[in-house]
Design a protein around this motif. Structure first.
Motif, mmCIF file in Angstrom:
data_model
loop_
_atom_site.group_PDB
_atom_site.id
_atom_site.type_symbol
_atom_site.label_atom_id
_atom_site.label_comp_id
_atom_site.label_asym_id
_atom_site.label_seq_id
_atom_site.Cartn_x
_atom_site.Cartn_y
_atom_site.Cartn_z
ATOM 1 N N ARG A 22 0.837 -1.196 0.000
ATOM 2 C CA ARG A 22 0.000 0.000 0.000
ATOM 3 C C ARG A 22 0.871 1.245 0.000
ATOM 4 O O ARG A 22 2.073 1.186 0.287
ATOM 5 C CB ARG A 22 -0.926 -0.013 1.219
ATOM 6 N N ASP A 23 0.251 2.380 -0.336
ATOM 7 C CA ASP A 23 1.041 3.603 -0.367
ATOM 8 C C ASP A 23 1.456 3.990 1.050
ATOM 9 O O ASP A 23 0.789 3.662 2.029
ATOM 10 C CB ASP A 23 0.293 4.735 -1.064
ATOM 11 N N ARG A 24 2.559 4.690 1.137
ATOM 12 C CA ARG A 24 3.116 5.069 2.436
ATOM 13 C C ARG A 24 3.792 6.430 2.311
ATOM 14 O O ARG A 24 4.132 6.867 1.211
ATOM 15 C CB ARG A 24 4.132 4.025 2.912
ATOM 16 N N ILE A 25 3.973 7.088 3.448
ATOM 17 C CA ILE A 25 4.707 8.358 3.497
ATOM 18 C C ILE A 25 5.972 8.143 4.300
ATOM 19 O O ILE A 25 5.934 7.614 5.417
ATOM 20 C CB ILE A 25 3.870 9.484 4.126
ATOM 21 N N VAL A 26 7.086 8.530 3.734
ATOM 22 C CA VAL A 26 8.384 8.476 4.417
ATOM 23 C C VAL A 26 8.739 9.899 4.819
ATOM 24 O O VAL A 26 8.870 10.781 3.959
ATOM 25 C CB VAL A 26 9.471 7.880 3.495
ATOM 26 N N TRP A 27 8.869 10.115 6.124
ATOM 27 C CA TRP A 27 9.120 11.461 6.648
ATOM 28 C C TRP A 27 10.611 11.705 6.845
ATOM 29 O O TRP A 27 11.355 10.805 7.231
ATOM 30 C CB TRP A 27 8.398 11.673 7.976
ATOM 31 N N ASP A 28 11.011 12.915 6.608
ATOM 32 C CA ASP A 28 12.405 13.323 6.783
ATOM 33 C C ASP A 28 12.688 13.576 8.257
ATOM 34 O O ASP A 28 11.891 14.210 8.954
ATOM 35 C CB ASP A 28 12.668 14.596 5.968
ATOM 36 N N ALA A 29 13.821 13.098 8.751
ATOM 37 C CA ALA A 29 14.164 13.265 10.166
ATOM 38 C C ALA A 29 14.725 14.643 10.467
ATOM 39 O O ALA A 29 14.690 15.084 11.609
ATOM 40 C CB ALA A 29 15.171 12.195 10.595
ATOM 41 N N GLY A 35 8.092 15.233 3.671
ATOM 42 C CA GLY A 35 8.086 13.809 3.375
ATOM 43 C C GLY A 35 7.881 13.527 1.902
ATOM 44 O O GLY A 35 7.720 14.437 1.080
ATOM 45 N N VAL A 36 7.907 12.250 1.577
ATOM 46 C CA VAL A 36 7.629 11.802 0.212
ATOM 47 C C VAL A 36 6.617 10.665 0.298
ATOM 48 O O VAL A 36 6.763 9.741 1.101
ATOM 49 C CB VAL A 36 8.917 11.365 -0.519
ATOM 50 N N ARG A 37 5.574 10.775 -0.507
ATOM 51 C CA ARG A 37 4.550 9.737 -0.543
ATOM 52 C C ARG A 37 4.878 8.765 -1.669
ATOM 53 O O ARG A 37 5.073 9.171 -2.824
ATOM 54 C CB ARG A 37 3.170 10.354 -0.770
ATOM 55 N N VAL A 38 4.969 7.490 -1.324
ATOM 56 C CA VAL A 38 5.334 6.445 -2.282
ATOM 57 C C VAL A 38 4.102 5.587 -2.556
ATOM 58 O O VAL A 38 3.537 4.976 -1.636
ATOM 59 C CB VAL A 38 6.485 5.571 -1.740
ATOM 60 N N TYR A 39 3.697 5.520 -3.829
ATOM 61 C CA TYR A 39 2.524 4.754 -4.217
ATOM 62 C C TYR A 39 2.937 3.322 -4.593
ATOM 63 O O TYR A 39 4.110 3.069 -4.930
ATOM 64 C CB TYR A 39 1.815 5.429 -5.390
ATOM 65 N N TRP A 46 6.352 14.552 -3.429
ATOM 66 C CA TRP A 46 6.814 15.284 -2.249
ATOM 67 C C TRP A 46 5.610 15.902 -1.536
ATOM 68 O O TRP A 46 4.695 16.433 -2.172
ATOM 69 C CB TRP A 46 7.779 16.397 -2.634
ATOM 70 N N VAL A 47 5.609 15.870 -0.201
ATOM 71 C CA VAL A 47 4.511 16.444 0.579
ATOM 72 C C VAL A 47 5.090 17.240 1.750
ATOM 73 O O VAL A 47 6.242 17.046 2.155
ATOM 74 C CB VAL A 47 3.551 15.366 1.118
ATOM 75 N N ALA A 63 5.958 16.209 -7.968
ATOM 76 C CA ALA A 63 6.360 14.821 -8.155
ATOM 77 C C ALA A 63 7.873 14.676 -8.128
ATOM 78 O O ALA A 63 8.601 15.535 -8.645
ATOM 79 C CB ALA A 63 5.817 14.287 -9.477
ATOM 80 N N HIS A 64 8.329 13.591 -7.516
ATOM 81 C CA HIS A 64 9.751 13.266 -7.562
ATOM 82 C C HIS A 64 10.116 12.951 -9.012
ATOM 83 O O HIS A 64 9.423 12.227 -9.706
ATOM 84 C CB HIS A 64 10.043 12.048 -6.677
#
Length: 285
Positions: A22-29, A35-39, A46-47, A63-64
């Motif tokens: 499923r899609d997920r968001i990877v947040w920057d520390a 963050g970036v949302r990966v489908y 980018w979000v 978009a990346h």
């Protein structure tokens, strides 16, 4: 939607993120809210996210592949600032407002000039540039942790900024500027600081004594500097304590210095009998 924390969202790290599931968001520390949302298809967007009026608000930055990580990070900073500004209530105090009251209402009344200058420097150099424009309600643990982490190369400065923020928010509750239990510093752990303690050896004391004796013949100003250095070497006082000494602080009969402005209250330094040679006569090299 799954959420994941990443050490740093750079081009290489984002390019390596695969789709599937499923899609997920990877947040920057490093930048909270970026963050970036990966489908599942592998497409990445980018979000930016921040709280406005007590509720989270998320926007898409691009978009990346169309914009790079550096540009996306800059857009995220601007978007986060806009979201927070839109959510701020008219007249809501900012962290800069709290800092001004902290310096005037707490530090000026309870700290000496040297300590006050240290706190002022921490605010001006680290805290206010990062968080000063934010409404108090928008400063959360993530923002404080990000500031603390950005100073990790200088643990002492990082921990001082954290301690100042913790005290500021505790006072904000007492002053009615923030609700009870709203201290965003809770849970942010201090960095370990390396102790910086160094004592001169007897040989180094002798060389220092000889150098001071030689420098003492350079006139009245040089003599005053030599006397100050001797007191620093023998008492362990801080530089400001010695330079700020007054004649009223010196008890000639008892051979003592009285430091009424010491952090520990009145403090006395007796004349070290075993080191009188250092004060009164040349030292052998």
């Amino acid at each position: 939607m799954a959420e994941v924390q990443s050490p740093l969202l750079c081009e290489g790290a984002v390019a390596a993120l695969g789709g599937g599931g499923r899609d997920r968001i990877v947040w920057d520390a490093a930048l909270p809210g970026f963050g970036v949302r990966v489908y599942p298809s592998g497409r990445k967007v980018w979000v930016a996210q921040a709280r406005a009026g007590g509720a989270p608000r998320r926007v898409t930055l691009g978009a990346h592949g169309e914009i790079g990580a550096a540009e996306a990070r800059d857009r995220a900073r601007a978007a986060i600032a806009r979201i927070r500004a839109d959510g701020a209530r008219p007249g809501e105090p900012t962290l800069a407002d709290l800092a001004a009251r902290y310096m005037a209402g707490h530090v000026a009344a309870n700290c000496n000039a040297h300590t006050a200058s240290i706190y002022r420097g921490a605010l001006d150099n680290h805290i206010l540039p990062a968080l000063g424009a934010l409404p108090l309600a928008s400063v959360g643990r993530e923002e404080v942790a990000a500031l603390h982490r950005s100073l990790r190369a200088t643990p002492r400065a990082a921990n001082r900024a954290l301690a100042i923020l913790r005290k500021m928010f505790a006072l904000a509750v007492d002053w009615g500027m923030a609700p009870e239990g709203a201290n965003p510093c809770a849970g942010v752990r201090k960095y370990r600081e390396r102790r910086r303690e160094r004592f001169l050896s007897p040989a180094e004391y002798r060389r220092l004594g000889a150098a001071l004796e030689e420098a003492g013949g350079g006139g009245r100003s040089a003599g005053a500097a030599v006397a100050a250095l001797r007191l620093l070497a023998l008492t362990g006082c801080r530089l400001g304590e010695i330079l700020g000494l007054r004649w009223d602080d010196i008890d000639r009969a008892a051979g003592e210095l009285r430091l009424p402005d010491s952090k520990t209250g009145d403090f006395f330094f007796p004349r070290p009998a075993t080191s009188s040679w250092f004060l009164s006569r040349p030292c052998a090299a």
